[in-house]
Design a protein around this motif. Structure first.
Motif, short mmCIF file in Angstrom:
data_model
loop_
_atom_site.label_atom_id
_atom_site.label_comp_id
_atom_site.label_asym_id
_atom_site.label_seq_id
_atom_site.Cartn_x
_atom_site.Cartn_y
_atom_site.Cartn_z
N SER A 208 -2.36 -14.43 -9.63
CA SER A 208 -1.69 -13.15 -9.86
C SER A 208 -2.63 -11.99 -9.55
O SER A 208 -2.21 -10.98 -8.95
N ILE B 101 -2.91 -11.57 -5.76
CA ILE B 101 -1.73 -10.88 -5.21
C ILE B 101 -1.80 -9.39 -5.51
O ILE B 101 -1.49 -8.55 -4.64
N ARG B 102 -2.20 -9.02 -6.69
CA ARG B 102 -2.36 -7.59 -7.02
C ARG B 102 -3.39 -6.94 -6.10
O ARG B 102 -3.19 -5.82 -5.62
N VAL C 190 -4.22 -7.85 -3.06
CA VAL C 190 -3.64 -7.75 -1.72
C VAL C 190 -2.79 -6.50 -1.61
O VAL C 190 -2.88 -5.74 -0.65
N ARG C 191 -1.97 -6.27 -2.60
CA ARG C 191 -1.07 -5.10 -2.57
C ARG C 191 -1.84 -3.79 -2.72
O ARG C 191 -1.51 -2.79 -2.09
N ALA C 192 -2.89 -3.80 -3.54
CA ALA C 192 -3.64 -2.57 -3.80
C ALA C 192 -4.70 -2.29 -2.75
O ALA C 192 -4.88 -1.14 -2.35
N ASP C 193 -5.40 -3.33 -2.30
CA ASP C 193 -6.58 -3.13 -1.46
C ASP C 193 -6.46 -3.69 -0.05
O ASP C 193 -7.37 -3.54 0.74
N ASP D 231 -0.43 -9.12 2.79
CA ASP D 231 0.85 -8.62 2.32
C ASP D 231 1.92 -9.05 3.34
O ASP D 231 1.66 -9.09 4.55
N GLU E 163 2.56 -6.75 6.33
CA GLU E 163 1.51 -6.80 7.34
C GLU E 163 1.62 -8.06 8.18
O GLU E 163 1.47 -8.04 9.40
#
Length: 78
Positions: A9, A12-13, A15-18, A35, A38
């Motif tokens: 988890s 995944i966070r 990937v979305r943020a950075d 993501d 992408e």
């Protein structure tokens, strides 16, 4: 198992943020997590097909286009 789920988890966070996250094994990069948007962009899936592009053009049926009934002239290429 719970710890693995929590770490996934967090991955995944990140990937979305950075952006893309590299996965290493024994200090060597072996995979990357992207993501989905992408990933699809890289595959070209987010691009419309040529047919769809043409279908998004303006409606030309409203134009009043007249075509001459006069036959085309003969051209001698000799």
């Amino acid at each position: 198992m719970q710890e693995a789920k929590q770490q996934f988890s967090e991955l995944i966070r990140a990937v979305r943020a950075d952006g893309p996250q590299f996965v290493t094994k024994h200090g060597e990069e072996v995979a990357v997590v992207l993501d989905i948007a992408e990933y699809r962009r890289l595959l070209g899936e987010d691009q419309m097909s040529f047919k769809d592009f043409l279908l998004t053009g303006p409606d030309l049926s409203m134009l009043e286009i007249e075509r001459s009934d006069v036959p085309a002239r003969q051209v001698d290429f000799e």
